[in-house]
Write an enzyme that holds these catalytic residues in place. Structure first.
Site, PDB file in Angstrom:
ATOM      1  N   SER A 191       5.480  -8.796  21.885  1.00 57.29           N
ATOM      2  CA  SER A 191       5.672  -8.995  23.383  1.00 57.29           C
ATOM      3  C   SER A 191       4.969  -9.104  24.325  1.00 57.29           C
ATOM      4  O   SER A 191       5.363  -9.454  25.431  1.00 57.29           O
ATOM      5  CB  SER A 191       6.384  -7.325  23.808  1.00 57.29           C
ATOM      6  OG  SER A 191       7.156  -6.987  22.656  1.00 57.29           O
ATOM      7  N   HIS A 239       9.743 -14.372  20.355  1.00 57.79           N
ATOM      8  CA  HIS A 239      10.194 -12.964  21.031  1.00 57.79           C
ATOM      9  C   HIS A 239      11.496 -12.658  20.935  1.00 57.79           C
ATOM     10  O   HIS A 239      12.253 -13.113  21.755  1.00 57.79           O
ATOM     11  CB  HIS A 239       9.310 -12.846  22.226  1.00 57.79           C
ATOM     12  CG  HIS A 239       9.342 -11.607  22.924  1.00 57.79           C
ATOM     13  ND1 HIS A 239       9.520 -11.562  24.327  1.00 57.79           N
ATOM     14  CD2 HIS A 239       9.367 -10.462  22.282  1.00 57.79           C
ATOM     15  CE1 HIS A 239       9.562 -10.128  24.338  1.00 57.79           C
ATOM     16  NE2 HIS A 239       9.341  -9.339  23.338  1.00 57.79           N
ATOM     17  N   GLU A 242      12.541 -15.893  23.424  1.00 56.86           N
ATOM     18  CA  GLU A 242      11.373 -16.504  23.792  1.00 56.86           C
ATOM     19  C   GLU A 242      10.718 -17.324  22.975  1.00 56.86           C
ATOM     20  O   GLU A 242      10.225 -16.746  22.101  1.00 56.86           O
ATOM     21  CB  GLU A 242      10.668 -15.566  24.679  1.00 56.86           C
ATOM     22  CG  GLU A 242      11.359 -15.078  26.299  1.00 56.86           C
ATOM     23  CD  GLU A 242      10.360 -14.315  26.802  1.00 56.86           C
ATOM     24  OE1 GLU A 242      10.221 -14.282  28.128  1.00 56.86           O
ATOM     25  OE2 GLU A 242       9.586 -13.297  26.356  1.00 56.86           O
ATOM     26  N   ASN A 286       9.336  -9.915  29.963  1.00 55.90           N
ATOM     27  CA  ASN A 286       8.755  -8.710  30.405  1.00 55.90           C
ATOM     28  C   ASN A 286       7.608  -8.622  31.463  1.00 55.90           C
ATOM     29  O   ASN A 286       7.251  -7.833  32.058  1.00 55.90           O
ATOM     30  CB  ASN A 286       8.018  -8.163  28.970  1.00 55.90           C
ATOM     31  CG  ASN A 286       9.163  -7.803  28.107  1.00 55.90           C
ATOM     32  OD1 ASN A 286      10.142  -7.498  28.505  1.00 55.90           O
ATOM     33  ND2 ASN A 286       8.508  -7.411  26.902  1.00 55.90           N
TER      34      ASN A 286
END
Ligand code: CAA
Length: 696
Positions: free
Chosen positions: A406, A427, A439, A477
Site C-alpha cells: 500500500s 494495489h 492502482e 492513500n
C-alpha cells in the site's frame, strides 16, 4: 439523406437503419435523418409500415452524451419521438444489443417492439444526473406500470429481453437477424389487421403513494437529486394528460441539465472510459495471463485470489504452512459463498473454482510456470524483499512480479531481482473481490507491456484500473492520509468525530472518515503513525487520541469499540462517549481552547485538504491527469459520484475560492496547509483541472 440514417424499401415496409458507430448515439444528424426518412416513407407509394433497426452492435445507446451542455440543436428528440408515434404508418422497432435512454424512448414511440433474446433495455439517465427527457417517464409507466417504471428509472438498471417482455416493454422476443425478424413481425401484424398503437393513448396506470416513494428515493440517493425528480415526472404521467406530463418531464430534464450533478456524473462516465486509455499503452500488447499466483492468504490475499478465480483464471495460493493454506482456502470459500448467495455464480461454478482452479502450496517451486504473481504478505520491506528474491529464483522469464504493497517503495523492492522491468505494483482495496479500484503502480523501470498487462488483468477482474507512480501511499492513500489529518486537526480544535462524519455523509460520502477507520481497523493507522514517527517534522500536528484508543485494545468494529461503540453483530455504531474525555484531556494538555465548527466549515476544510494533496499528486506526476485522481476517489474511497471526484468538484466550486481557503487556513498552520504549486499555477493562468484532462 445523411449517412447516419439509411432508407431502404423492402416490399411494403420502409426500413430505417441507424448507422452511427460505435453505439448509434442519437446525435443531431441521426435525429434529423430519422425525421427525413419517416417523411420519405409516408410519401413513398405503397409503404404500409416502417421498421426501425440499428446497424452494428446495438440498436441505439441513447442521446449523444457529448452534446450535453452545448446549446441543443433541432430537431429535438422528444419531437422526433412524438412524430414517430403519430405516424399513420405502422411503426415497429426491432432491437438488438442495447436500447438505452433515448434509444428506448425511440422504441417506446414505435407502435410495437420486438427484440433479440440477448437484448437489454434501460433508462440509465439518472447515472448521468438526468431523467429520461424524450417521453420515457410518460410512456414507460403506460406499458409497464408505475412501480416497474419507478424501479427501472430510479435505478437506471439494464433489463434483459425476457424480463422486459414480462414487464410489457417488449411485445416479442425472437432470435435472428434484427431486420429479418422485424420484417417478419410486420408481415404478421399487417396480416392481423393491426395498425398504429400509440403508447401515449394507453390508459394511465395505478397511482402510488408518490410522496413516500419520492422521500425514499431521495434518501437512497444520498443527496443525488435526479432519481427523486424522476419520481415526480412519473407521478405526472399518472396525474396529467400525456401532453402535459411530457411538458413537465421536459421542464425537469432542462433543470437537471443545468446542475453541477449532471456535470459531475458525465465527467465520471467519460473518465471511467479515459482512465485506461494511456498514450504510453497505445499499440503495446499485454502479456498473456491465465495462471496467477497469490502469495499470502490473509484477508487481502484471499480477496485477490477470489477476484482472480471469479474472472475465470487459475490461482496458485502460497502460504507459509499447510494450516495457513487451509485457513486461506476457507476464506476464499467464504468469499465465493457470498457470490453464490447473491446469485453472481452458480453452484457448479463455485465447485469448479474451489476444486479445479485453486491450488494450494507451501513451496515456491510450484510457482515456476505461473504467468503473474501478486504478493500480499506483511507490509515490511525486508519481508517483501525476501519474497521477491524467492520469486527471482523460481519464476520463469517473462512472468510479471507484482506487489500489493500500500505504500512501500516498489523501486526498492525491485532491486532484489535482475528483472526490474517485470516488477509492478497492483494495489487492491479490501475486500479485494468487491472493491472496484485497482492502482497499477509503475516504477521507473517497469516495462510498458507489464503496465499493459496490469491494465488487462484489471479489466478481466472488472476493476477500474488507474495508473499511479511510486510514492508513499500512491494516489489514494496519500490523499486519504492528508484529508484524514485535516479531520484530526478539526477534532483537536473542537469538532467531534461524529459531527465530522455527519457533515461528510451530508456531502454525499458513503461513510465519514471515522466510521471508515473503525471499519478498516484503527490498528492500521496506528502502525502507520508509529512508522512515520522517527522522520516526523516537528511542526506536524498529530493527534494522540486515536493512539489512546489503540493502546487500550480498541481497534474499531472488529473489537466492538473505536470511535463508535458497536453492539454485538451490529455494523452501525453509537458515538463512543468515553472518547470525549480522552479528546478533552489532549486539548487541555496542548492548551487548545475548543471552538465550534459548522458542517459547512468541516466540508470546506476537508475538501480543501483533499484537493490540495490531489493537486500535488498530479503536479508531481504520481497521477498522470486530474481525472485519474477523480476515478481513484470515486472507485475506492466512497466519494459521491454525482460530484464527479475531488478535482471536478474543485473546478465547479472555483479553483480561486479553494486556493483562498487554503491560504486562509495556512495562517493557523502553514506547515500542513502548503498550497500545491499546480493549484497556484492554474489559478494564476485562469485554467481548470479539466483543461489538463483535455490536454491528455
Ligand atoms: N453518447 C456518446 N458516446 C457514447 C454513448 C452515448 N450515449 N455511449 C457510449 N459512447 C461511447 C463511449 O464513450 C465509447 O467511446 P470511446 O470508444 O471513444 O471511449 C464508445 O461509445 C463505446 O462505449 P463503451 O466503451 O462504454 O462500450 P461498452 O460496449 O462497454 O458499453 C454501452 C456500451 C452499454 C452503450 C455503454 O457505453 C453505455 O452505457 N453508454 C451510455 C448509455 C446511456 O447512458 N444512454 C443514455 C443517454 S442519456 C439520454 O438518452 C437522454 C435522453 O433521454 C434524451
Amino acid at each position: 439523406m445523411p449517412a447516419e440514417v439509411q432508407y431502404n424499401r423492402q416490399g411494403d415496409t420502409a426500413v430505417i437503419r441507424i448507422c452511427n458507430p460505435p453505439v448509434n448515439a442519437l446525435g443531431q444528424a441521426v435525429r434529423a435523418g430519422m425525421l427525413d426518412c419517416l417523411e420519405k416513407a409516408e410519401k413513398d407509394e405503397g409503404v404500409r409500415a416502417v421498421l426501425l433497426v440499428g446497424d452494428g452492435r446495438t440498436f441505439i445507446a441513447g442521446a449523444d452524451i457529448r452534446e450535453f451542455g452545448k446549446p441543443p440543436q433541432a430537431p429535438h428528440l422528444p419531437d422526433v419521438c412524438n412524430r414517430i408515434e403519430a405516424s399513420a404508418l405502422l411503426v415497429v422497432a426491432s432491437m438488438h444489443g442495447v436500447s438505452l435512454g433515448g434509444g428506448l424512448e425511440v422504441a417506446l414511440s414505435a407502435h410495437y417492439r420486438i427484440a433479440q433474446p440477448g437484448a437489454r433495455v434501460g433508462l440509465p439517465e439518472v447515472h448521468l444526473g438526468l431523467l429520461p427527457g424524450a417521453g420515457g417517464t410518460q410512456r414507460l409507466p403506460r406499458v409497464a406500470g408505475a412501480a416497474a417504471a419507478v424501479d427501472l428509472i430510479t435505478s437506471g438498471r439494464h433489463v434483459g429481453a425476457d424480463e422486459a417482455r414480462t414487464l410489457g416493454i417488449l411485445d416479442e422476443v425472437r432470435e435472428g437477424d434484427p431486420e429479418a425478424v422485424g420484417l417478419a413481425y410486420i408481415t404478421e401484424l399487417l396480416a392481423a389487421g393491426l395498425g398504429p398503437r400509440p403508447v401515449s393513448r394507453m390508459p394511465p396506470h395505478d397511482a402510488l403513494d408518490w410522496d413516500a416513494v419520492y422521500a425514499a428515493t431521495l434518501r437512497k440517493g444520498r443527496g443525488q437529486i435526479s432519481p427523486a425528480q424522476a419520481v415526480r415526472a412519473i407521478q405526472a404521467s399518472a396525474e396529467l394528460p400525456f401532453a402535459e406530463g411530457l411538458k413537465e418531464e421536459r421542464r425537469m430534464f432542462r433543470e437537471l441539465m443545468e446542475t453541477d450533478q449532471r456535470q459531475g456524473m458525465i465527467h465520471a462516465f467519460f473518465s471511467e472510459r479515459a482512465v485506461s486509455s494511456l498514450p504510453e499503452l497505445k499499440g503495446v500488447e499485454p502479456r498473456d495471463v491465465r495462471h496467477v499466483a497469490v502469495i499470502g492468504g490473509g484477508t487481502m490475499g484471499a480477496g485477490i485470489a477470489t477476484a482472480v478465480l471469479l474472472a475465470g483464471l487459475t490461482v496458485t495460493l502460497l502460504e507459509m504452512s499447510q494450516q495457513a493454506a487451509v485457513a486461506a482456502k476457507e476464506r476464499i470459500a467464504g468469499n465465493l459463498a457470498g457470490a453464490l448467495k447473491r446469485g453472481k455464480i452458480s453452484e457448479a461454478a463455485y465447485d469448479g473454482m474451489l476444486q479445479d482452479r485453486l491450488v494450494l502450496t507451501t513451496s515456491y517451486d510450484d510457482l515456476s510456470d505461473v504467468d503473474l504473481v501478486i504478493e500480499a504478505v506483511f507490509e515490511d520491506m525486508q519481508v517483501k524483499k525476501q519474497v521477491f528474491s524467492q520469486l527471482e529464483a523460481v519464476c520463469r522469464p517473462g512472468a510479471v512480479l507484482a506487489t500489493n504493497t500500500s505504500y512501500l517503495d516498489i523501486d526498492e523492492i525491485a532491486t532484489v531481482t535482475d528483472r526490474p522491468g517485470d516488477v509492478i505494483g497492483l494495489h487492491f482495496f479490501s475486500p479485494a473481490h468487491v472493491m472496484k479500484l485497482l492502482e497499477v503502480v509503475v516504477t521507473d523501470q517497469t516495462a510498458p507491456e507489464v503496465v499493459a498487462t496490469g491494465f488487462a488483468l484489471g479489466k478481466a477482474l472488472g476493476k477500474t484500473s488507474v495508473r499511479a507512480g511510486v510514492c508513499d501511499g500512491f494516489i489514494g492513500n496519500r490523499i486519504l492520509n492528508t484529508y484524514r489529518t485535516a479531520a484530526d486537526h478539526m477534532v483537536l480544535d473542537g469538532a467531534s468525530p461524529w459531527q465530522i462524519d455527519k457533515a461528510l455523509t451530508g456531502f454525499g460520502f458513503a461513510m465519514g472518515p471515522f466510521a471508515v477507520a473503525d471499519l478498516a481497523g484503527l490498528d492500521i493507522g496506528w502502525a502507520m503513525r508509529k512508522r512515520r514517527a522517527p522522520d516526523r517534522d516537528a511542526r506536524e500536528r498529530v493527534g494522540r487520541y486515536p493512539d489512546v484508543l489503540c493502546e487500550a485494545g480498541h481497534f474499531g468494529q472488529k473489537t466492538g469499540t473505536g470511535f463508535y461503540v458497536y453492539e454485538a453483530g451490529s455494523r452501525a455504531g453509537a458515538p463512543n462517549r468515553n472518547l470525549e474525555q480522552i479528546i478533552a484531556a489532549e486539548r487541555a494538555e496542548r492548551g487548545i481552547r475548543p471552538r465550534a465548527f459548522t458542517e459547512e466549515e468541516i466540508v470546506r476544510r476537508y475538501m480543501a485538504a483533499m484537493v490540495n494533496e490531489a493537486a500535488k499528486v498530479v503536479g508531481e506526476g504520481i497521477a498522470r491527469r486530474p481525472l485519474d485522481v477523480d476515478m481513484v476517489l470515486l472507485a475506492g474511497y466512497g466519494f459521491p459520484r454525482y460530484r464527479g471526484g475531488p478535482l471536478k468538484w474543485a473546478d465547479m466550486t472555483g479553483l480561486k475560492s479553494v486556493l483562498a481557503d487554503i491560504e486562509t487556513f495556512a495562517r493557523e498552520d502553514d506547515f500542513f496547509w502548503q498550497p500545491a504549486p499546480l493549484l497556484e499555477k492554474l489559478v494564476r493562468e485562469g485554467r481548470s483541472f479539466d483543461d489538463l484532462n483535455k490536454a491528455g
